[in-house]
Design a protein around this motif. Structure first.
Motif, mmCIF file in Angstrom:
data_model
loop_
_atom_site.group_PDB
_atom_site.id
_atom_site.type_symbol
_atom_site.label_atom_id
_atom_site.label_comp_id
_atom_site.label_asym_id
_atom_site.label_seq_id
_atom_site.Cartn_x
_atom_site.Cartn_y
_atom_site.Cartn_z
ATOM 1 N N ASN A 81 -23.864 3.608 6.430
ATOM 2 C CA ASN A 81 -24.943 2.981 5.687
ATOM 3 C C ASN A 81 -26.228 3.040 6.509
ATOM 4 N N LEU A 82 -27.044 4.024 6.168
ATOM 5 C CA LEU A 82 -28.242 4.267 6.976
ATOM 6 C C LEU A 82 -29.366 3.282 6.727
ATOM 7 N N THR A 83 -29.254 2.538 5.646
ATOM 8 C CA THR A 83 -30.323 1.584 5.376
ATOM 9 C C THR A 83 -30.314 0.467 6.428
ATOM 10 N N ARG A 84 -29.194 0.367 7.153
ATOM 11 C CA ARG A 84 -29.120 -0.672 8.181
ATOM 12 C C ARG A 84 -29.918 -0.325 9.430
ATOM 13 N N CYS A 85 -30.347 0.907 9.568
ATOM 14 C CA CYS A 85 -31.108 1.289 10.762
ATOM 15 C C CYS A 85 -32.467 0.613 10.733
ATOM 16 N N TYR A 86 -32.771 -0.200 11.750
ATOM 17 C CA TYR A 86 -34.091 -0.844 11.804
ATOM 18 C C TYR A 86 -34.941 -0.294 12.937
ATOM 19 N N GLN A 87 -34.624 0.931 13.357
ATOM 20 C CA GLN A 87 -35.491 1.650 14.301
ATOM 21 C C GLN A 87 -35.666 0.949 15.643
ATOM 22 N N CYS A 88 -34.581 0.415 16.168
ATOM 23 C CA CYS A 88 -34.684 -0.238 17.472
ATOM 24 C C CYS A 88 -34.857 0.785 18.593
ATOM 25 N N GLY A 89 -34.395 2.018 18.362
ATOM 26 C CA GLY A 89 -34.566 3.060 19.366
ATOM 27 C C GLY A 89 -33.476 3.112 20.429
ATOM 28 N N CYS A 148 -29.654 8.476 24.617
ATOM 29 C CA CYS A 148 -29.249 9.868 24.371
ATOM 30 C C CYS A 148 -29.571 10.751 25.576
ATOM 31 N N PRO A 149 -28.551 11.392 26.156
ATOM 32 C CA PRO A 149 -28.791 12.199 27.355
ATOM 33 C C PRO A 149 -29.616 13.452 27.069
ATOM 34 N N LEU A 150 -29.680 13.844 25.804
ATOM 35 C CA LEU A 150 -30.399 15.074 25.468
ATOM 36 C C LEU A 150 -31.791 14.808 24.906
ATOM 37 N N SER A 151 -32.213 13.543 24.882
ATOM 38 C CA SER A 151 -33.547 13.225 24.352
ATOM 39 C C SER A 151 -34.617 14.118 24.966
ATOM 40 N N PHE A 152 -34.476 14.398 26.258
ATOM 41 C CA PHE A 152 -35.519 15.178 26.951
ATOM 42 C C PHE A 152 -35.636 16.597 26.388
ATOM 43 N N ALA A 153 -34.592 17.064 25.707
ATOM 44 C CA ALA A 153 -34.617 18.437 25.200
ATOM 45 C C ALA A 153 -34.815 18.501 23.681
ATOM 46 N N ILE A 161 -30.336 18.630 16.280
ATOM 47 C CA ILE A 161 -28.965 18.465 15.764
ATOM 48 C C ILE A 161 -28.001 19.471 16.409
ATOM 49 N N TRP A 162 -28.555 20.585 16.919
ATOM 50 C CA TRP A 162 -27.688 21.587 17.562
ATOM 51 C C TRP A 162 -27.551 21.361 19.051
ATOM 52 N N LEU A 163 -28.461 20.591 19.626
ATOM 53 C CA LEU A 163 -28.381 20.332 21.066
ATOM 54 C C LEU A 163 -27.602 19.052 21.353
ATOM 55 N N CYS A 164 -27.298 18.301 20.316
ATOM 56 C CA CYS A 164 -26.503 17.081 20.468
ATOM 57 C C CYS A 164 -25.135 17.448 21.040
ATOM 58 N N ALA A 165 -24.732 16.748 22.092
ATOM 59 C CA ALA A 165 -23.482 17.075 22.776
ATOM 60 C C ALA A 165 -22.305 16.231 22.287
ATOM 61 N N SER A 166 -22.504 15.492 21.203
ATOM 62 C CA SER A 166 -21.434 14.638 20.661
ATOM 63 C C SER A 166 -20.893 13.677 21.714
ATOM 64 N N ARG A 197 -23.836 2.438 21.143
ATOM 65 C CA ARG A 197 -24.889 1.450 21.416
ATOM 66 C C ARG A 197 -25.674 1.002 20.194
ATOM 67 N N CYS A 198 -25.433 1.560 19.034
ATOM 68 C CA CYS A 198 -26.208 1.135 17.865
ATOM 69 C C CYS A 198 -25.845 -0.304 17.506
ATOM 70 N N PRO A 199 -26.827 -1.201 17.471
ATOM 71 C CA PRO A 199 -26.530 -2.610 17.188
ATOM 72 C C PRO A 199 -26.078 -2.821 15.736
ATOM 73 N N ASN A 200 -26.310 -1.838 14.898
ATOM 74 C CA ASN A 200 -25.929 -1.975 13.489
ATOM 75 C C ASN A 200 -24.677 -1.186 13.129
ATOM 76 N N GLU A 201 -23.940 -0.810 14.151
ATOM 77 C CA GLU A 201 -22.666 -0.110 13.966
ATOM 78 C C GLU A 201 -22.789 1.128 13.096
ATOM 79 N N ILE A 202 -23.883 1.840 13.271
ATOM 80 C CA ILE A 202 -24.024 3.117 12.577
ATOM 81 C C ILE A 202 -23.412 4.186 13.477
ATOM 82 N N ASP A 203 -22.525 4.996 12.917
ATOM 83 C CA ASP A 203 -21.909 6.069 13.690
ATOM 84 C C ASP A 203 -22.877 7.251 13.690
ATOM 85 N N VAL A 204 -23.848 7.162 14.590
ATOM 86 C CA VAL A 204 -24.937 8.145 14.631
ATOM 87 C C VAL A 204 -24.403 9.542 14.965
ATOM 88 N N ALA A 205 -23.443 9.606 15.874
ATOM 89 C CA ALA A 205 -22.897 10.916 16.264
ATOM 90 C C ALA A 205 -22.226 11.598 15.070
#
Ligand code: SF4
Ligand code: SF4
Lengths: 184, 299
Positions: free
Chosen positions: A25-33, A39-44, A70-75, A82-90
């Motif tokens: 349920n993506l509507t639960r994302c409140y953009q906490c960051g 994310c270890p790949l944020s820099f890339a 989406i292709w550099l994500c290492a799963s 760490r998502c406080p809203n229990e969104i399975d971002v991976a």
């Protein structure tokens, strides 16, 4: 970090499709960051993962599916953990890769070719045969194999088999791939 | 010690790039009374390439193995590889949903119950034998050896799927290594990503991420890194020369599988534990175990 400014036609179904395929349920994302901070790949990434979630909510299908991120994500599952809203971002990142393939929008083709080469090897032998996989990868991409320096090391250590480990019932694995393709 | 039988899933890397992990895992299990029965004719779980391509394909590749294991008389399925583990556990969990379960079965063309417990070898060993009990079997304590425990990103995460240890600050390896006599240093990168398979396409990403892990381990004064994941171990060990070249560092940091160090402490020989398979030569580090004073002399 550069951000995409290409205007995107809002695709109302896109969010729905992603939510359904990922069972999130993506509507639960409140953009906490949190996801981006961990994310270890944020820099890339061309688009940080929290921004991708925001763009999903806004239905920016083309921009999301054509991102390199989406292709550099290492799963690695840090975002999901760490998502406080229990969104399975991976899992969402997985689903976005699936959709990008179907839409022909793969921004990091070598990653896709590597995975395809891996799966081709599994389909053929039942297990992955590293040397065959790399040969297939080089053939698909026409790239120089950048890890050639490792080959003698791996060979010397007996870690690079020159013959595949085929399973006995390869046909069963081949049928799994065949039936999967029929259903897809 | 009682003996419990498990279906063993070695994973493809155990046949090649992490052969020393497979061999030392079998040795450790044997010495602790955990009996491994290989899943006959197991196939690749599809790893990341499968789940990143399609979840149904990924689950179907896993499910064939589950089905075979279910025909064995075992307490559960265990694997040393965190990536295989995550795929096995995720599939088993998703198959609790009937609609998905039916789809997978129709592709695998076998009945799959998806009800066997699935665990890492690490979890199994520690549940079977408390670290304190393992300590009583130690014949060659790892005294003098300073290590940092590196779990890798998915051994414990996501927590809802892996249900083992703490997802941010796991301590199972710490406890095991301490029981074996090693000095375990607090390590801030326990669960940080090494860059996984991205090294094959974007080596710079791996030299950055794995380089950071090596830098911190060295700065803390560790003699070695203890790993539990074939992908992490390969990035840190086999790619260490690439990392040094890219980052202008001169690390010489052995990266052991925890099963190798455990075997050593339990009296298994270095050759049986395939220490010679490690790319960064651990000879100097292993000498510290026999003679902690050696460190002072080499300084
Ligand atoms: S951590 Fe969760 S809530 Fe926060 S930005 Fe990321 S997806 Fe949204
Ligand atoms: S799973 Fe992917 S998006 Fe999430 S933190 Fe890891 S690399 Fe970043």
């Amino acid at each position: 970090m550069p951000t995409k400014t290409v205007p995107d036609r809002n695709d109302g179904n896109f969010l729905q499709e992603v939510q359904q395929a990922s069972e999130q349920n993506l509507t639960r994302c409140y953009q906490c960051g949190n996801c981006t901070a961990g994310c270890p790949l944020s820099f890339a990434y061309d688009i940080p993962v929290n921004k991708l979630m925001r763009m999903l909510q806004a239905g920016e299908k083309h921009a999301v599916l054509s991102s390199r991120a989406i292709w550099l994500c290492a799963s690695c599952e840090t975002c999901t953990t760490r998502c406080p809203n229990e969104i399975d971002v991976a899992r969402i990142m997985d689903v976005l890769r699936h959709m990008a393939r179907r839409e022909g929008l793969v921004a990091e083709a070598p990653v896709r070719h590597l995975w395809d080469a891996f799966l081709t090897s599994v389909e053929k032998h039942g297990r992955v045969f590293e040397v065959g996989m790399m040969a297939n990868f080089v053939k698909r991409t026409g790239r120089f194999w950048t890890d050639a320096d490792l080959a003698p090391v791996a060979l010397g250590k007996g870690k690079l088999g020159l013959r595949p480990h085929c399973i006995e019932h390869q046909d069963e694995v081949q049928r799994i791939f065949a039936r999967f393709r029929e259903q897809a | 010690m009682s003996v419990t039988q498990y279906a063993y899933y070695p994973g493809c890397s155990g046949m090649g790039s992490s052969i020393e992990y497979d061999i030392s895992t079998r040795a450790l299990c044997k010495s602790l009374g955990v009996e491994l029965l290989d899943i006959p004719d197991w196939n690749c779980c599809g790893s990341t390439p499968a789940h990143a391509s399609d979840h149904l394909l990924s689950a179907s590749l896993v499910a064939r193995n589950l089905a075979i294991a279910e025909s064995m008389d075992v307490a559960g399925i265990i694997t040393p590889c965190p990536s295989c583990l995550k795929n096995l556990k995720t599939t088993s969990l998703r198959m609790q949903r009937k609609a998905f379960h039916d789809k997978v079965e129709s592709i695998v063309e076998r009945p799959v119950r998806a009800d066997l417990p699935i665990k890492s070898v690490l979890q199994t060993v520690l549940e079977h034998c408390e670290p304190e009990a393992i300590a009583s079997h130690v014949s060659r304590p790892l005294k003098g050896l300073k290590v940092v425990p590196y779990y890798g990103c998915i051994m414990n995460r996501p927590p809802d799927v892996m249900t083992f240890d703490d997802p941010e600050n796991p301590t199972s390896l710490d406890r095991l290594m301490t029981a074996l006599g090693a000095e375990v240093l607090p390590f801030p990168h326990k669960v940080d990503c090494c860059g996984a398979s991205l090294g094959l396409v974007r080596r710079d990403l791996v030299t950055t991420l794995s380089g950071r892990i090596l830098d911190t381990a060295a700065a803390l004064g560790a003699h070695a890194i203890v790993a539990a994941c074939p992908m992490c171990q390969m990035n840190l060990d086999m790619r260490q020369s690439q990392i040094n070249r890219a980052n202008h560092t001169r690390h010489h940091m052995p990266v052991f599988y925890y099963t190798q160090l455990a075997g050593l402490a339990l009296g298994q020989s270095e050759s049986c534990l395939c220490m010679d398979k490690l790319c960064v030569n651990p000879a100097d580090t292993l000498r510290l175990v026999d003679c902690p004073a050696a460190e002072e002399r080499t300084r």
